[in-house]
Structures are given as structure tokens and as C-alpha cells.
Write a protein that holds these residues in place. Sequence first.
Motif, PDB file in Angstrom:
ATOM      1  N   GLU A   1      -2.236   9.486   0.382  1.00  0.00           N
ATOM      2  CA  GLU A   1      -1.742  10.855   0.525  1.00  0.00           C
ATOM      3  C   GLU A   1      -1.029  11.033   1.861  1.00  0.00           C
ATOM      4  OE1 GLU A   1      -4.667  13.888  -0.191  1.00  0.00           O
ATOM      5  OE2 GLU A   1      -3.216  15.492   0.237  1.00  0.00           O
ATOM      6  N   ALA A   2      -1.609  10.465   2.929  1.00  0.00           N
ATOM      7  CA  ALA A   2      -0.997  10.599   4.263  1.00  0.00           C
ATOM      8  C   ALA A   2       0.403   9.984   4.266  1.00  0.00           C
ATOM      9  CB  ALA A   2      -1.876   9.918   5.300  1.00  0.00           C
ATOM     10  N   TYR A   3       0.543   8.772   3.739  1.00  0.00           N
ATOM     11  CA  TYR A   3       1.855   8.118   3.696  1.00  0.00           C
ATOM     12  C   TYR A   3       2.820   8.908   2.804  1.00  0.00           C
ATOM     13  CZ  TYR A   3       0.413   3.911   6.189  1.00  0.00           C
ATOM     14  OH  TYR A   3       0.006   3.028   7.150  1.00  0.00           O
ATOM     15  N   GLY A   4       2.288   9.444   1.716  1.00  0.00           N
ATOM     16  CA  GLY A   4       3.128  10.249   0.812  1.00  0.00           C
ATOM     17  C   GLY A   4       3.673  11.482   1.536  1.00  0.00           C
ATOM     18  N   ARG A   5       2.797  12.141   2.278  1.00  0.00           N
ATOM     19  CA  ARG A   5       3.206  13.346   3.026  1.00  0.00           C
ATOM     20  C   ARG A   5       4.218  12.985   4.114  1.00  0.00           C
ATOM     21  NH1 ARG A   5       1.940  18.302   0.851  1.00  0.00           N
ATOM     22  NH2 ARG A   5       0.201  17.926  -0.520  1.00  0.00           N
ATOM     23  N   LEU A   6       3.949  11.853   4.780  1.00  0.00           N
ATOM     24  CA  LEU A   6       4.872  11.414   5.842  1.00  0.00           C
ATOM     25  C   LEU A   6       6.246  11.103   5.251  1.00  0.00           C
ATOM     26  CD1 LEU A   6       2.542   9.085   7.977  1.00  0.00           C
ATOM     27  CD2 LEU A   6       3.631  11.175   8.775  1.00  0.00           C
ATOM     28  N   ALA A   7       6.245  10.426   4.111  1.00  0.00           N
ATOM     29  CA  ALA A   7       7.514  10.081   3.452  1.00  0.00           C
ATOM     30  C   ALA A   7       8.249  11.347   3.022  1.00  0.00           C
ATOM     31  CB  ALA A   7       7.234   9.197   2.239  1.00  0.00           C
TER      32      ALA A   7
ATOM     33  N   ASP B   1       2.365   1.223  -0.222  1.00  0.00           N
ATOM     34  CA  ASP B   1       2.176   0.139  -1.197  1.00  0.00           C
ATOM     35  C   ASP B   1       1.379  -1.012  -0.599  1.00  0.00           C
ATOM     36  OD1 ASP B   1       3.509   1.501  -3.092  1.00  0.00           O
ATOM     37  OD2 ASP B   1       5.435   0.472  -2.825  1.00  0.00           O
ATOM     38  N   GLN B   2       1.809  -1.380   0.624  1.00  0.00           N
ATOM     39  CA  GLN B   2       1.135  -2.502   1.303  1.00  0.00           C
ATOM     40  C   GLN B   2      -0.337  -2.199   1.518  1.00  0.00           C
ATOM     41  OE1 GLN B   2       3.011  -3.625   4.989  1.00  0.00           O
ATOM     42  NE2 GLN B   2       5.002  -3.875   4.005  1.00  0.00           N
ATOM     43  N   PHE B   3      -0.611  -0.962   1.967  1.00  0.00           N
ATOM     44  CA  PHE B   3      -1.990  -0.582   2.240  1.00  0.00           C
ATOM     45  C   PHE B   3      -2.810  -0.616   0.943  1.00  0.00           C
ATOM     46  CE2 PHE B   3      -5.599   2.131   2.950  1.00  0.00           C
ATOM     47  CZ  PHE B   3      -6.000   1.778   4.225  1.00  0.00           C
ATOM     48  N   GLY B   4      -2.209  -0.122  -0.120  1.00  0.00           N
ATOM     49  CA  GLY B   4      -2.908  -0.105  -1.419  1.00  0.00           C
ATOM     50  C   GLY B   4      -3.274  -1.511  -1.859  1.00  0.00           C
ATOM     51  N   LYS B   5      -2.311  -2.447  -1.707  1.00  0.00           N
ATOM     52  CA  LYS B   5      -2.584  -3.833  -2.116  1.00  0.00           C
ATOM     53  C   LYS B   5      -3.680  -4.457  -1.250  1.00  0.00           C
ATOM     54  CE  LYS B   5       1.949  -4.696  -4.068  1.00  0.00           C
ATOM     55  NZ  LYS B   5       3.326  -5.051  -3.721  1.00  0.00           N
TER      56      LYS B   5
END
Lengths: 108, 557
Positions: free
Chosen positions: B357-363, B383-387
Amino acid sequence: MKTPRLSPQTLRVLERFIESPTAWRYGYELSRETGLKSGTLYPILMRLAKYGLLETKWVTTEDGVPPRHTYRLTPNGVALVRSTFADSRSSARTALKARRPAFSGGKA
Amino acid sequence: MTFPAFPRSVAIALLRFAIWIAPHDTHEWGRGMLSELNHVEGNWSALIWSIGGAGVLAKHAIVAIIFPGSHRRTVSTASELFDKELPMRKTTLAIIAACTVASLLFFVAPVFRQAFRVSLAQWHTVLNVKQSFGYPSPDPELDAFAKKAEHNRDAEALAFIAVRYPNAIQRERLADEAVQLNPNLTWVYAVAGTAYLSPSEIDRRVSLLKQWDPQNALPYLFAAQKIGAPVTYSKEFPLGKLEQNPAWEKEMDAAFQSPKLDTYLDRQNQLDHRVLSRYRLDDPFQAASGDDRYGFPNYGVGECSLYAQSLLESGKSLESRGDRKAAFEKYLAVARFGQMISIDSEFTFLIKKEMKEAYGRLASLSQTEGNGEAASFYTSLADQFGKAADRQRLLLRNRIQGNDVSNWNAFLVRLSGLLMIFCAALLLLCMLGVLVRSCSFRLSSLHPSRLTLALGFGAAVGSLLSSAVLFVSYWPYSELLQRFLSKGDDSGMLELSAFLRDAQHPLGTRYSLGTWVVSSSMMVFYFWFAITVLCALAIMLAVFRHYQTRLRVGAAA
């Protein structure tokens, strides 16, 4: 009576024994006479002894020399050998007769 | 006195040896061949004679081993009729002795001794002697080592024990002693954990850690955990209300603002390696138990997730009010902490949702600001973090449950260990039975029965086979341990930990919630175990009946 398998080597050994059935024979002596190595001769002797056709005895020959193991055919052994050789001789004769040309035997 | 030539000497020795190994009923023939050697002309001829004779006797010896009843002494007297079969007994006893000696020789190898100790670990759990790797209870070996370390005033050894010691009070004392001796070991306070410590003791340790490593987020997380633990689980403050506690918020904020998060795993591994090498400790449980911690305060990740959620909520609130810059800072704090935690913790996946969510908001904010490059950068980081989180989740699962290879090897180790004990007990029983029946310790007067011989034979062969299986199945783990002890290479320690955890469960049980249970999922194992036991009993009965019948037939003849 059960009898051992009579291979050509066994027959060679038995021939030596039947030459003088009452005589005790040494292993090395038999080996030399039959041309069989110890690895072949002794299994034959052991098998004959197992079937009660051969008897064994330890004999002392001279002082200081360890006794030797000697062998001779038992009465059963002698009988078997004689019948075997008789059979083989009659078989040989029959075979020879069969080979003889028909005209040579037509005397009667 | 003249000595025979060398080939003749060899011929004599060879035939004597052949007679020695030959079954009893062929001894006379062997002696006959030997006596004829004196009359064979020529040394080489004598050797050839001997080789031929030895071959005949060896063949009989082999046949006697394969078919023990095939070579029997001729029964000549009534007493001998009921006597034991000497050649069979001799050969079988020789095999039993050889297998037993070979099994015992395995113990000469340190790897095997180690493997045997590991195979015994399942009994610790059953008998509650000590244990339990990861769930420690009093351990006399560790006690002795602690005394030694205290006597030597060895700070590193004390720290090593403090991390492993089961008793919280002793653990606290040992950690204090280690830090007093060497203040550079203050990190031990973090590794030894804060569970069961009094609040004042936690405050003291956190304060010391903050002073010693002020840039690390870990002491703040400990402090937050101390506040959070009682608050989170009380009725007054149910889970979810924690973020309203200012003291907790302050500590979490400090943790999120810290430039680094070091759980001191590397330091601990290095210290373990040094201490194990110095004291020449080769106990795999001690070596791997330090690896059983998860490099993070117990509730740390859960509280990080909670705090990250509160930051995200506050960011969204700021965003809705139009304060994009402040919102960006909030989202960035979450993302930055997530990256930091992912370096050293296996629980990263627990804040995967917040990070996404944080990366999504930042993007999204970057896109709104017209910075497409930054937006795609944050998307790729998500994506990288998720993997990475998924990978760590898998690693953690393997670590807890073990993989197929370690499960299988642990099974073999436990099974072969059990078989070894069973075979040794059976062999001892046979020996005791023979001694009691013979009422003598003289070898010549010991006459084992056929059943005893059959059982002893099975036990000795079983013992040898199980020893070999134990050795082979443990060997790779010994290599992993040696690699750690000699080179400090801890890459295989996770594998070793998983294996040791599996090796501790009694055979036929499953590990569940910190204990072992008899599981219905092991039905296949129980089925085959029952079949094996029944087959073994049937074979024993058949052997017994067979020999009984033969004895009766022999007596009748």
C-alpha cells in the motif's frame, strides 16, 4: 542307492581304483595317474565318500613324516563301478554291432 | 632343521588358512591335502596343489555360510546327535562377532558418535530428559559449560550460553556477567531476548542498548514491545488501540526514524563460531540452537505492522486534506522501514500488505506530481518487495517444517537409531541367555541354541546395517556443521536446524505447536511398521519351528 554324477573325470578316478580295488591310494598318486589337479580330484573324492562309495584312512608311512590320507572303494563302490563299466562295455559292443555292415554278419 | 622354500611355505600357510575357515566336515580332507604336500615334487607344483585344495575348501566355506545347515558333522554317537552343529555354530558365531565388531568400530568415527547422539534425541522428548531444541528445558551439559565459562571468565562463552540458557534469571545473570567482562558484547541483551524479564530490567537493557548502538531501531522496538505487550492484550486496550498510546508511538516513531535495523545475527554467528571452535564443542544442537531465534523482538513485527497502518492512515488523511508532501513523508517512512526490516528479518512478509500500500500510494502521488519515472520506480520496488517477502515466507516455512530431504534424513536417523538400540538389546539378551544356560564364562563351554544363534545373527547384521544407514544419512549434516565450525560458513545452518528439529520427534509422530503428537496422517507409517513387526515375528517363528522339526527328525533317524 543314490549315485554321484559320473563325469569323465570321475570315471577316470574310478578306473584307477578298480585296477586294484583293495589297495589304498594316496591323493597325490591319484592326481599324477589321472592327470587331475587337486582342485578337481578332491571334490570327486569327497563326493564319492559322501555317497558311501569311498572309504578313507590315515596311515603312517615312516617316522617323522606326517600320516597320509588314503582312499579305497567300499564294497558298494566296487559293485557300482563294476556295473557301470560293464554297462558301458555292453553299450560299446552294441554300438559297434550297430555300425557293422549288414552283409558281414549274415553267416547263418 | 631345514626351512621349506618360499612357495612351499606359502602353500602350507594357504592350506592351513583354508582349513581354518572351512566347515568342520571338510577338515579331514583339508588335512589330507596338507599331508600330501610333503610328497608333491617341486615347490611350485606344491603351491599349485595348495591353491587347488584351498579353492575346494573355500567353496565349502562359502556354501556353509549361505546354507548353514548344509555342512554337518557326521553324527556317530547318541550324545552327538543332540549336540550343536559345530561348523554352523562356528561360522555363525564368526559372522556375529564380525558384525558386532564392525558396528562398534563405527563409534571410533566422531561423526558417527555425533549421529548416534542425534538419533537419541527423540528419547529426550519421550522421557523428558532434556530438550527440546528451540524449547529448552534444563540441560546438564549447558550447566557444566556455564560453570566452566564462569571459571574462565570468558565473556564470549558466557554470552554464548546466555543466548541458550533455559532459565530466564540465569540467562539475565550470564548476559550481565558477559557484558561486564566485555562491554562490546552489549548486543547480547538484544539477542538473549526480553521474555520473562521484569519491566525495570527491560528498561535497563533497552537503555544500555540505546547507548551502545544509538542508530539501531532494535532497542526502540524492544521498548515499544514492553509497552505494547501488556497494553495490547488487556481488556481496556484491545488490539488496535495501541496506536493511541503516546509512549508506544514515541518509541515506534524513533524506530521508524532510525537509520538502521541490526538484529545482531551476524555478530551472534561469529561469536558462536569462535566459542564452538575454542571449546571444541561438536554438539550440533548447541551449534544450531542459536540459530533458532528469528532475529527480531517477539512481537516486533506485529507492532511494526500496526504502526505502519497508523502511518498509512495518517498519510491518507493528510492527502485528503491536500498536504501531499506530509503524506508522502508518511508513506516514505513506511517504505523505508520495510526495506530496512527486509534485510535482516524473516518476518518481512507480515508487513507485505502495508508495504504494498505504501509503495502504491507513493507511486500514485508521484504520478499526480507528474513524476512518471518515480512512479514506475515505486511500482517496481513494490513488486520486488512482494517477491522477496514470498521467498522469505517459504524459507520460514522450510525452517519451521523442514524440507523433504531433511525430513527423510531425520526419519532415517531416528529409525536406524531405534534399530541399533533394538539390535544391541537383542544381542545382549542372547548373550545373557547363553551365559545363564551354560553357567560358565569359558568360551569352549558356551553352546548357544539354534534359535539363539539365529536371533544373534539377525541382531548383529541388523546392528551393522543400521549403523551404516545412520552414518550415511547423518554425514551431510556433519559436513554442514564442520563447515560452520572450521570456516564460520553458516549457509547450511538453517538446513541443519530443520533436520535437528525433525530428528527430535519420536518416530511416528508429528511436530505441532511446539510438541509432538501421534498423527492420523502417519497411518501409512503405522501400517508398514505393523507389517514389518509381524513379518519379523513370523520369520522368527518359522526359523524356530524349522529347527525344532529338524531336531526331531534327526533324533528319530
